[in-house]
Each structure stands twice: as C-alpha cells, then as structure tokens.
Write an enzyme that holds these catalytic residues in place. Sequence first.
Site, PDB file in Angstrom:
ATOM      1  N   LYS A 150      32.953  70.689  91.458  1.00 56.54           N
ATOM      2  CA  LYS A 150      31.581  70.629  90.964  1.00 56.54           C
ATOM      3  C   LYS A 150      30.676  69.916  91.961  1.00 56.54           C
ATOM      4  CE  LYS A 150      31.383  66.362  88.247  1.00 56.54           C
ATOM      5  NZ  LYS A 150      30.966  65.782  86.952  1.00 56.54           N
ATOM      6  N   LYS A 170      27.304  64.064  92.152  1.00 60.19           N
ATOM      7  CA  LYS A 170      26.378  63.145  92.811  1.00 60.19           C
ATOM      8  C   LYS A 170      27.091  61.975  93.471  1.00 60.19           C
ATOM      9  CE  LYS A 170      25.389  60.589  88.539  1.00 60.19           C
ATOM     10  NZ  LYS A 170      26.299  61.401  87.698  1.00 60.19           N
ATOM     11  N   LYS A 202      40.399  59.818  89.103  1.00 61.52           N
ATOM     12  CA  LYS A 202      39.710  58.748  89.837  1.00 61.52           C
ATOM     13  C   LYS A 202      40.666  57.637  90.241  1.00 61.52           C
ATOM     14  CE  LYS A 202      35.167  59.572  87.773  1.00 61.52           C
ATOM     15  NZ  LYS A 202      34.066  59.009  86.934  1.00 61.52           N
TER      16      LYS A 202
END
Length: 349
Positions: A197, A200, A112
């Site tokens: 993956k 969201k 990140k």
Amino acid sequence: MARVFSGIKPTGNLTLGNYLGAMRRWVEVDQHQADAVFCVVDLHALTVEHDPARVRRLSRQAATLLLAAGLDPELCTVFVQSHVDEHARLSYVLECVATDGEMRRMVQYKEKAARERERGGSVRLSLLTYPVLMAADILAYGTDEVPVGDDQRQHVELTRDLAVRFNQRYGHTFVVPRATHPVVAARVMNLQEPGSKMGKSDDSGPGIVYLLDEPDVVRKKVMRAVTDSGQGVVYDRAERPGVANLLEILAACTGGNPEDLAAVYDSYGSLKKDTADAVVDILKPVQARHRELCADPAYVEGVLRVGAEKARGMARPVVDTAYRAIGLLPPVTGVASGAPSEAVLNGAR
C-alpha cells in the site's frame, strides 16, 4: 444521526492513498450524514522510534490538511488525540479486558515487530498494546461507524470484541461499532511496488504521491509507475497489479469504474498521462487551501482547541461510566459534613 469516528496517525507526510481511501469520504459523506469525530492520533505515533519535533510538526500538518481537504468544524469535530485525556484513561481500562493472545494475533503487530527486529531495534510494549488504545479512541465516543481501510479491519473487530466483553462482564457501557469501507480505492498501492500500500510511514521512494507534492513531481512519479509485462490495458488486480492500481486511482479521481476505464486505453502511456493529470487536478484545491491555512496558524489552533473541548464533553461521561462499572472508586469532589479540614490534615502531617 449515527456517530462516526476516524483518526489519522502523524507518522509521515499524508499521501494520495490517505486522501482517496479515507479523507475524501470524510469530507464528502461522513461530516454531512453523521455526527462525525476526526482525530489526529498522535499517541499512536509514539509506538516506534521517533523524533519528538517531527511528530509535533506532522501532527500540525495533518490537522491542517484535514481542514484543507474540506472538513468543516461547523459540521464535525476535529482535534488532536493527546489533547483529550479520556483516550489514555480508557485505554488502560480496556487493557484490563483484553488478553495477551489477542494482542499477539494482530497482523500489524507481527509485521511491524518483525521489521523492528530486523533493524536491530527493540519492540516497544506500546506497539503490542496500541490496538487497545485504538479501541479506546473509538469506544469513548459511543461510535456507531468506523470508516477504515482493509488493513484496519482486524482492529475494528477487536474493538467490537472488547466492547461486547466489557458490556457482558460489567454492564452495558459501550456502543458496539461497525466498520465501513469505501468501494473504490480503499487501498491505493505504491506506484513502484503495487503489492504494497501507499503508506505515509515510508518517507522515501518514487512510488508514493504525497498530498503536498508539486504537480511536476506528481506527474514524474505517475509516469514512472510500474506496470506489467502483459500486453494491453486490462483490469486484473491479481495478475496485473500495476495497471490495476493506475486504473483504480484514475477511477477514484474521476468517478469512473476501473473495468470500464481499461477498455478506453490502448497503451500504458496514455493511461499514465491521464492518471497523472487527474491526480494533479484533485490535489490542486487541497494544496491551495493548505497554503491559506498555513498563513493563519491561529485559526488552526482555535479549531483544535474548540474541537478538543467538544470531544472531551462527549468522551468524559462514557469513560467515567466505564470507570464506575469496572469497580473504580469515584473521585471525591466535595467536603462532607464532619470531614477533617485542610488545616487539621496539615497539622496531622
């Protein structure tokens, strides 16, 4: 019963991956077989650039979808993380036990932080330390089991290390939790990028099926899913990730086995059609219940208020014990005999 804790972060609209990988297990297994605590971890959503109004909206939506999926407040505790001060209280104490090296070894932090730098943004300190907040989330409740996906294994291991270290240095305070993992569809992959993956936090792209997607939208996304150049339907996660992802989703929705299902199909088209139908069917009752709950916001607010009260009652004794153990002076709660009165103190000022 063993105590189970799980949280869901309101950084994006919840997806099929969230449901199959975690939420359904919480509903079907954990709330019935354990003293289960489920939390919308909104403090974690602040570790990156965000729109405050959006975080609030997604937090409410996540809580509503947890209830729509079948979490029963009579069987488990459902609340919002920021409504219980003990999470933040314990997080700082655990930061005083964790090391800088441990934080910088976290894979998610590296990934990140790299993405944030590529965008030209600055990396917030909270992104580095948020695994400690996650550890506080877990340890504050005397958690025995943490059902997580593969990407969270490292964070649970850190939680275990911090609990053991604190207990050894300052006296036994925390239960040392263990991670549990669903067998099938623990990590649903992006339909367009089966090496990633179905997250969201990515709010765009046809590879993500959201829990509130309309049936026609779901079918379109599944029918356009990336497959592979090989011939025939074969379950091989390494060599045929696109087909394997579809088979795992179908298996998770129908209770089948990916390898057995592969033998049933002779074309990608029929596999996609059945997978799309299965996803639509499994989301239909969740979406219907979500509409009912949205029409009764007072009910959802009441569940969250009562859930926070229950959570506070569980966490506060643990956190107070940790404060005493690490050397913090307990707050003064009464006026001792001979103590100066408020009037005297005011006069002295």
